[in-house]
Design a protein around this motif. Structure first.
Motif, short mmCIF file in Angstrom:
data_model
loop_
_atom_site.label_atom_id
_atom_site.label_comp_id
_atom_site.label_asym_id
_atom_site.label_seq_id
_atom_site.Cartn_x
_atom_site.Cartn_y
_atom_site.Cartn_z
N THR A 45 -14.00 11.76 6.00
CA THR A 45 -13.85 12.63 4.84
C THR A 45 -14.31 14.04 5.14
O THR A 45 -13.65 15.01 4.81
CB THR A 45 -14.65 12.07 3.65
OG1 THR A 45 -14.16 10.77 3.33
CG2 THR A 45 -14.49 12.96 2.43
N TYR A 46 -15.48 14.18 5.76
CA TYR A 46 -16.01 15.50 6.10
C TYR A 46 -16.34 15.54 7.58
O TYR A 46 -16.81 14.57 8.14
CB TYR A 46 -17.29 15.81 5.31
CG TYR A 46 -17.09 15.88 3.83
CD1 TYR A 46 -16.58 17.03 3.24
CD2 TYR A 46 -17.42 14.82 3.02
CE1 TYR A 46 -16.40 17.10 1.88
CE2 TYR A 46 -17.24 14.88 1.66
CZ TYR A 46 -16.74 16.02 1.08
OH TYR A 46 -16.56 16.08 -0.27
N THR B 120 -10.04 15.44 -2.73
CA THR B 120 -10.81 16.68 -2.62
C THR B 120 -9.92 17.84 -2.18
O THR B 120 -10.01 18.95 -2.72
CB THR B 120 -11.97 16.50 -1.64
OG1 THR B 120 -12.74 15.37 -2.01
CG2 THR B 120 -12.87 17.73 -1.63
N VAL B 121 -9.07 17.59 -1.20
CA VAL B 121 -8.16 18.64 -0.74
C VAL B 121 -7.21 19.05 -1.86
O VAL B 121 -6.96 20.25 -2.07
CB VAL B 121 -7.37 18.17 0.49
CG1 VAL B 121 -6.31 19.21 0.88
CG2 VAL B 121 -8.31 17.94 1.67
N ALA C 186 -20.27 25.22 4.22
CA ALA C 186 -21.15 24.06 3.99
C ALA C 186 -22.60 24.48 3.84
O ALA C 186 -23.49 23.65 3.88
CB ALA C 186 -21.01 23.07 5.14
N SER D 162 -20.18 12.50 4.08
CA SER D 162 -19.77 11.66 2.97
C SER D 162 -18.61 10.79 3.39
O SER D 162 -17.47 11.19 3.32
CB SER D 162 -19.35 12.52 1.77
OG SER D 162 -18.84 11.72 0.73
N ALA E 34 -17.50 22.91 6.84
CA ALA E 34 -17.13 21.50 6.84
C ALA E 34 -15.62 21.38 6.82
O ALA E 34 -14.93 22.17 6.17
CB ALA E 34 -17.72 20.78 5.63
N VAL F 208 -12.71 19.13 5.52
CA VAL F 208 -12.51 18.14 4.46
C VAL F 208 -11.13 17.52 4.60
O VAL F 208 -10.13 18.25 4.65
CB VAL F 208 -12.64 18.79 3.06
CG1 VAL F 208 -12.50 17.74 1.98
CG2 VAL F 208 -13.97 19.52 2.94
N THR F 209 -11.06 16.21 4.66
CA THR F 209 -9.78 15.51 4.78
C THR F 209 -9.53 14.52 3.66
O THR F 209 -8.46 13.91 3.61
CB THR F 209 -9.69 14.78 6.14
OG1 THR F 209 -10.81 13.88 6.25
CG2 THR F 209 -9.71 15.75 7.30
N ASP F 210 -10.50 14.34 2.77
CA ASP F 210 -10.30 13.42 1.65
C ASP F 210 -9.16 13.95 0.77
O ASP F 210 -9.22 15.08 0.28
CB ASP F 210 -11.59 13.33 0.84
CG ASP F 210 -11.39 12.51 -0.43
OD1 ASP F 210 -11.09 11.31 -0.31
OD2 ASP F 210 -11.52 13.07 -1.53
N VAL G 299 -23.46 18.34 5.58
CA VAL G 299 -22.60 17.60 4.68
C VAL G 299 -22.17 16.32 5.37
O VAL G 299 -21.71 16.35 6.49
CB VAL G 299 -21.35 18.44 4.31
CG1 VAL G 299 -20.45 17.66 3.38
CG2 VAL G 299 -21.77 19.75 3.68
#
Length: 333
Positions: free
Chosen positions: A119-120, A248-249, A233, A115, A241, A243-245, A113
């Motif tokens: 973000t990831y 998305t979170v 993932a 992006s 993965a 995820v910090t976006d 993953v």
């Protein structure tokens, strides 16, 4: 010399107390010399012209207590400074981890993953994996996230959770709860069918964790402070993965909350509630407020709030009023 008197010192001091608070030289043998010296050094015996006089042990307790508090403050200050001391090293480590395609012993493997920067963060394997894979990378990263967690951890764990897996994460979950963070976990019924896993779950709930059971499919996820999520993932869960976006979170948190609302409180599987929880429930049933309950029992409002939260889970109550109504019906039914 240790902080507290040893057995020999205690015995000799008690002998002095029984003798009217005095020790005469003729009452002491050669083996008592070092013990007497230690008692004098502690301030428990005072030399006199005719031997020794017993001193008040409370003074020693006050002095040792003050010394221990000073040590505790120093340790707390050290704990506060430590993250700042290690921050340059952490930045170097994070820069290394973010260097995609790097060669050499410190290279971080690229994942399935990717992006946008930040973000990831793909990870090769870990506790989200099923199967004989090396779990070191993800275990280490999730342990770091546990340590950095400040307010809340949301965990959805589908499938059977063996007791040994729960045992591996027990220490960090209890540490998280001890820091004042909240912990909410979703399990499927298969986990609580295992008595050993049930005991592991009970150890967490006794310290304030909240657990619910959802008898339907859902995805595995960990969300730390509603800012960082860990998700599978790969279809076989051999990769994960980070995820910090924010959007998305937020989407993942909304799905967790939806599943949490449909789940059943696990307290009924975990035996009788704690005696303090029962006492708080009885007072709520009599119409006392949270503050009045805290005053009556000599507890902090935060402690009472934790017990009330577990009662609400146990009875599926949406509000404190709803809980009090249900408790009144139980106690008067």
């Amino acid at each position: 010399m240790t902080d507290e008197p040893g057995p020999a010192e205690r015995a000799l001091y008690l002998a002095a107390a029984r003798g009217g608070g005095r020790l005469r030289p003729e009452d002491l043998g050669p083996a008592d010399r070092s013990t007497v010296a230690a008692l004098v050094a502690r301030g428990l015996l005072t030399p006199t012209a005719n031997g020794y006089t017993a001193a008040n042990p409370r003074a020693l307790g006050d002095r040792i207590g003050a010394e221990l508090r000073i040590r505790a403050v120093r340790l707390l200050l050290h704990a506060e400074r430590l993250p700042g001391t290690l921050r340059p090293l952490a930045h170097a480590y994070e820069a290394l981890r973010g260097a995609s395609g790097a060669d050499g012993p410190g290279a971080v493997p690229s994942g399935p993953v990717a992006s946008g920067p930040g973000t990831y963060e793909p990870l090769a394997s870990g506790p989200l994996a099923s199967g004989p894979v090396d779990t070191t990378d993800i275990r280490r990263r999730i342990s770091e996230l546990h340590t950095e967690c400040k307010t809340e951890l949301l965990a959805a764990r589908p499938g059977h959770q063996p007791a040994d897996r729960l045992q591996r994460t027990l220490a960090r979950d209890l540490a998280l709860l001890a820091r004042g963070c909240s912990l909410r976990t979703l399990h499927q019924p298969a986990t609580l069918d295992d008595p050993a896993a049930l005991r592991q779950t009970a150890l967490r709930t006794q310290q304030g964790a909240r657990v619910r059971i959802l008898a339907e499919p859902y995805e595995r996820i960990l969300v730390f402070d509603r800012t960082v999520a860990v998700i599978p993932a790969a279809a076989d869960r051999s990769r994960a993965a980070i995820v910090t976006d924010p959007s998305t979170v937020a989407y993942l948190v909304a799905h967790f909350e939806r599943d949490w609302a449909r789940a059943t409180p696990a307290d009924r599987h975990l035996g009788a509630p704690h005696p303090t929880t029962v006492r708080i429930g009885r007072l709520l049933a009599r119409g006392l407020t949270q503050r009045a309950v805290a005053t009556r029992l000599g507890l902090s409002e935060r402690t009472v709030a934790g017990h009330i939260s577990r009662l609400r889970d146990r009875y599926g109550a949406r509000t404190l009023f709803h809980l009090g109504w249900q408790l009144r019906g139980e106690h008067h039914g």
